[in-house]
Scaffold this active site. Structure first.
Site, PDB file in Angstrom:
ATOM      1  N   LYS A 285       0.782  -1.251  -0.165  1.00 43.57           N
ATOM      2  CA  LYS A 285       0.022  -0.037  -0.145  1.00 43.57           C
ATOM      3  C   LYS A 285       0.903   1.216  -0.060  1.00 43.57           C
ATOM      4  O   LYS A 285       0.703   2.078  -0.578  1.00 43.57           O
ATOM      5  CB  LYS A 285      -0.984   0.044   1.272  1.00 43.57           C
ATOM      6  CG  LYS A 285      -1.922  -0.999   0.997  1.00 43.57           C
ATOM      7  CD  LYS A 285      -3.207  -0.912   2.108  1.00 43.57           C
ATOM      8  CE  LYS A 285      -4.252  -1.762   1.888  1.00 43.57           C
ATOM      9  NZ  LYS A 285      -5.175  -2.027   3.060  1.00 43.57           N
TER      10      LYS A 285
ATOM     11  N   LYS B  95      -4.292 -10.284  -6.437  1.00 46.22           N
ATOM     12  CA  LYS B  95      -5.653 -10.665  -5.943  1.00 46.22           C
ATOM     13  C   LYS B  95      -6.781  -9.642  -6.165  1.00 46.22           C
ATOM     14  O   LYS B  95      -6.505  -8.567  -6.428  1.00 46.22           O
ATOM     15  CB  LYS B  95      -5.008 -10.391  -4.159  1.00 46.22           C
ATOM     16  CG  LYS B  95      -6.151 -10.888  -3.156  1.00 46.22           C
ATOM     17  CD  LYS B  95      -5.806 -10.200  -1.802  1.00 46.22           C
ATOM     18  CE  LYS B  95      -5.765  -8.690  -1.755  1.00 46.22           C
ATOM     19  NZ  LYS B  95      -5.771  -8.468  -0.425  1.00 46.22           N
TER      20      LYS B  95
ATOM     21  N   LYS C 263     -11.367  -4.756  -3.570  1.00 47.31           N
ATOM     22  CA  LYS C 263     -12.515  -3.786  -3.440  1.00 47.31           C
ATOM     23  C   LYS C 263     -11.986  -2.547  -3.962  1.00 47.31           C
ATOM     24  O   LYS C 263     -12.593  -1.693  -4.094  1.00 47.31           O
ATOM     25  CB  LYS C 263     -13.439  -3.978  -2.385  1.00 47.31           C
ATOM     26  CG  LYS C 263     -12.648  -3.654  -0.756  1.00 47.31           C
ATOM     27  CD  LYS C 263     -13.630  -3.783   0.169  1.00 47.31           C
ATOM     28  CE  LYS C 263     -13.456  -4.438   1.461  1.00 47.31           C
ATOM     29  NZ  LYS C 263     -12.168  -3.884   2.124  1.00 47.31           N
TER      30      LYS C 263
END
Ligand code: TYM
Length: 344
Positions: free
Chosen positions: A116, A199, A202
């Site tokens: 991230k 992966k 969302k």
């Protein structure tokens, strides 16, 4: 009391985007299956969502949406406590106490932090993103959860939770239960439909990446029919990265039908990728249609959902505050006294 004899479960989802079938298969489907086996606590982890910028009105709406999706997926609030993380302030207090016991090295090692942080400019990476796993540890340890049903990507966060529990227990005496990750055998890591090497997430912007739980059937069909496959023909489970797309579709099919790999491979023997995709569309739509109907009903009569969340937070607070009181005492915080009423 029956509840105290059952082991506890805690898990949560961030209200940070549209929930995907990855979230459903890695988390929600397992939660529903476990709610009779454990005393369950399922929270919407709104404070975790704050680790990246959020629009306030959207965050509020998403928090209710995620709670409604828990119920629509089959969580029964008479058996499990459903609540919003920020409604139980003990989470942030324990997180601070555990932060003071956490070596920075443990946090810098987390792959989710590295991933991230790499997506943002260095100066804009918030400290919350780094200390995220400590708040997650607090979520789990406050409830003395023995098991934490999550997808594969949360393994490392469960390890740090256990390390922190052990460190606290070692320093201050046995206080926390050491939790185990409950990772489903099938569907623990659903991959992106447009790129089966990453992966399913969302927070991915591209339109054909993920099936969302609230997607209408025609959208689901479009996304799955466009899913990336390969130039081969054989429909078999495989660990070959070249065949990751077909493997992902087979995995979704297996996790939703519960059929064995052998049965599924036999079913598609001699068939083409188009047949596989059509079959996946069918099981996904069959699973999501009743879920969406229940979701719409819950959102229409909003008062019911708010009452469930209020009751869930009350029950969660009882358990969390009891653990926090022990922690406060063990680490030497002076008890706060209620003032003797002031002279008239
Ligand atoms: P989050 O919100 O990213 O994901 C929620 C749950 O969905 C699982 N999941 C997946 N499973 C299979 N395939 C995928 N592609 C996929 N994507 C997500 C996740 O593993 C997770 O179980 N840190 C957590 C939230 C959290 C939490 C907790 C979880 C905060 N406190 C305490 C358990 C216990 C997270 O970001 O999940």
């Amino acid at each position: 009391m029956a509840e105290q004899t059952r082991k506890r479960v805690l898990s949560g989802v961030q209200p940070s985007g549209n929930l995907t079938i990855g979230n459903y298969l890695g988390a929600l489907q397992q939660w529903v299956a476990e709610q009779d086996n454990y005393d369950c606590f399922f929270c919407v982890v709104d404070l975790h969502a704050l680790t990246v910028p959020q629009d306030p009105a959207t965050l509020r709406a998403k928090t209710r949406e995620v709670a409604a999706l828990y119920l629509a997926a089959g969580i029964d609030p008479s058996r499990a406590s459903v609540f919003v993380q920020s409604h139980v302030p003990a989470h942030t207090e324990l997180a601070w106490i555990l932060t003071c016991l956490t070596p920075l090295g443990w946090l810098y090692r987390m792959t989710q932090f590295k991933d991230k942080a790499a997506k943002q400019k260095q100066e804009s990476v918030g400290a919350g993103l780094l200390s995220y796993p400590v708040l997650m540890a607090a979520d789990i340890l406050l409830y003395q959860a023995a098991a934490v049903p999550v997808g594969d990507d949360q393994r490392q966060h469960l390890e740090i939770t256990r390390d922190l529990a052990q460190r606290f227990n070692h320093l201050y005496g046995e206080t926390f239960v050491l939790p185990e990750a409950l990772i489903p055998k099938e569907g623990a890591r659903i991959m992106g439909l447009d790129n089966p090497l990453v992966k399913m997430s969302k927070s991915e912007a591209s339109e054909y990446h993920a099936v969302y739980l609230l997607d209408p059937p025609d959208k689901i069909r479009k996304k799955i029919m466009r899913a990336q496959t390969d130039s081969g023909r054989e429909i078999r489970f495989s660990t070959d990265p070249q065949r990751a797309g077909v493997n992902n579709l087979l995995t979704i099919y297996q996790a939703l039908t519960g059929a064995s790999r052998e049965a599924i491979e036999a079913q598609f023997d001699g068939k083409g990728y188009g047949d596989l995709k059509k079959a996946v569309v069918e099981v996904v739509v069959d699973t999501l249609t009743p879920l969406q109907e229940r979701y719409q009903a819950l959102i229409r009569e909003g008062g019911y959902l708010d009452e469930i969340l209020a009751q869930g937070a009350a029950r969660a607070s009882e358990v969390a505050n009891a653990t926090l009181a022990t922690v406060r005492e063990r680490i030497g915080l002076l008890p706060a006294l209620t003032p003797v009423s002031s002279k008239s």
